[in-house]
Design an enzyme around this catalytic site. Structure first.
Site, PDB file in Angstrom:
ATOM      1  N   LYS A   1       0.645  -1.402  -0.379  1.00 44.96           N
ATOM      2  CA  LYS A   1       0.604   0.211  -0.429  1.00 44.96           C
ATOM      3  C   LYS A   1       0.272   1.382   0.230  1.00 44.96           C
ATOM      4  CE  LYS A   1      -3.612  -2.106   0.229  1.00 44.96           C
ATOM      5  NZ  LYS A   1      -4.591  -2.177  -0.923  1.00 44.96           N
ATOM      6  N   CYS A   2       0.356   2.534  -0.770  1.00 41.39           N
ATOM      7  CA  CYS A   2       0.924   3.714  -0.773  1.00 41.39           C
ATOM      8  C   CYS A   2       1.670   3.680   0.488  1.00 41.39           C
ATOM      9  CB  CYS A   2      -0.172   4.985  -0.843  1.00 41.39           C
ATOM     10  SG  CYS A   2       0.340   6.439  -1.626  1.00 41.39           S
ATOM     11  N   PRO A   3       2.808   4.434   0.741  1.00 41.36           N
ATOM     12  CA  PRO A   3       3.633   5.274  -0.213  1.00 41.36           C
ATOM     13  C   PRO A   3       4.897   4.254  -0.710  1.00 41.36           C
ATOM     14  CG  PRO A   3       4.301   5.470   1.638  1.00 41.36           C
ATOM     15  CD  PRO A   3       3.117   4.981   2.190  1.00 41.36           C
TER      16      PRO A   3
ATOM     17  N   ASP B   1      -2.277  -1.890  -5.669  1.00 36.99           N
ATOM     18  CA  ASP B   1      -2.554  -0.260  -4.850  1.00 36.99           C
ATOM     19  C   ASP B   1      -3.213   0.956  -5.393  1.00 36.99           C
ATOM     20  OD1 ASP B   1      -3.101   1.551  -3.305  1.00 36.99           O
ATOM     21  OD2 ASP B   1      -0.840   2.408  -2.738  1.00 36.99           O
TER      22      ASP B   1
ATOM     23  N   ASP C   1       0.196   7.866  -8.573  1.00 36.62           N
ATOM     24  CA  ASP C   1       2.242   7.761  -7.339  1.00 36.62           C
ATOM     25  C   ASP C   1       3.067   7.977  -7.766  1.00 36.62           C
ATOM     26  OD1 ASP C   1       0.614   8.483  -5.398  1.00 36.62           O
ATOM     27  OD2 ASP C   1       0.361   7.245  -4.404  1.00 36.62           O
TER      28      ASP C   1
END
Length: 77
Positions: free
Chosen positions: A15-17, A42, A48
């Protein structure tokens, strides 16, 4: 579009980041002009990863929607 790649980086499940952070680290270890395929699940990676490429001077060659996420073809800048 069929692209030759120097490396495939499986970041599914992160998951982010983390996808951006790990992609950035992997790209920093590559030579300019080498290609990297990043595979993610994600949903935020679609925002991103292109942003990271613009910030870091890499070329986002293609983004493909996959069954469970996205595949990004990146050329190291």
């Amino acid at each position: 579009m069929t692209l030759a790649t120097d490396a495939v980086f499986d970041l599914k499940g992160l998951k982010c980041p983390l996808p951006v952070l790990r992609s950035r680290k992997k790209l920093s270890a590559m030579l300019s002009g080498e290609d990297l395929v990043v595979e993610t699940t994600d949903p935020l990676a679609v925002i991103d990863i292109p942003h990271m490429c613009r910030e870091d001077g890499h070329i986002l060659l293609e983004t493909i929607k996959t069954e469970d996420g996205h595949r990004f073809y990146i050329r190291r800048g």
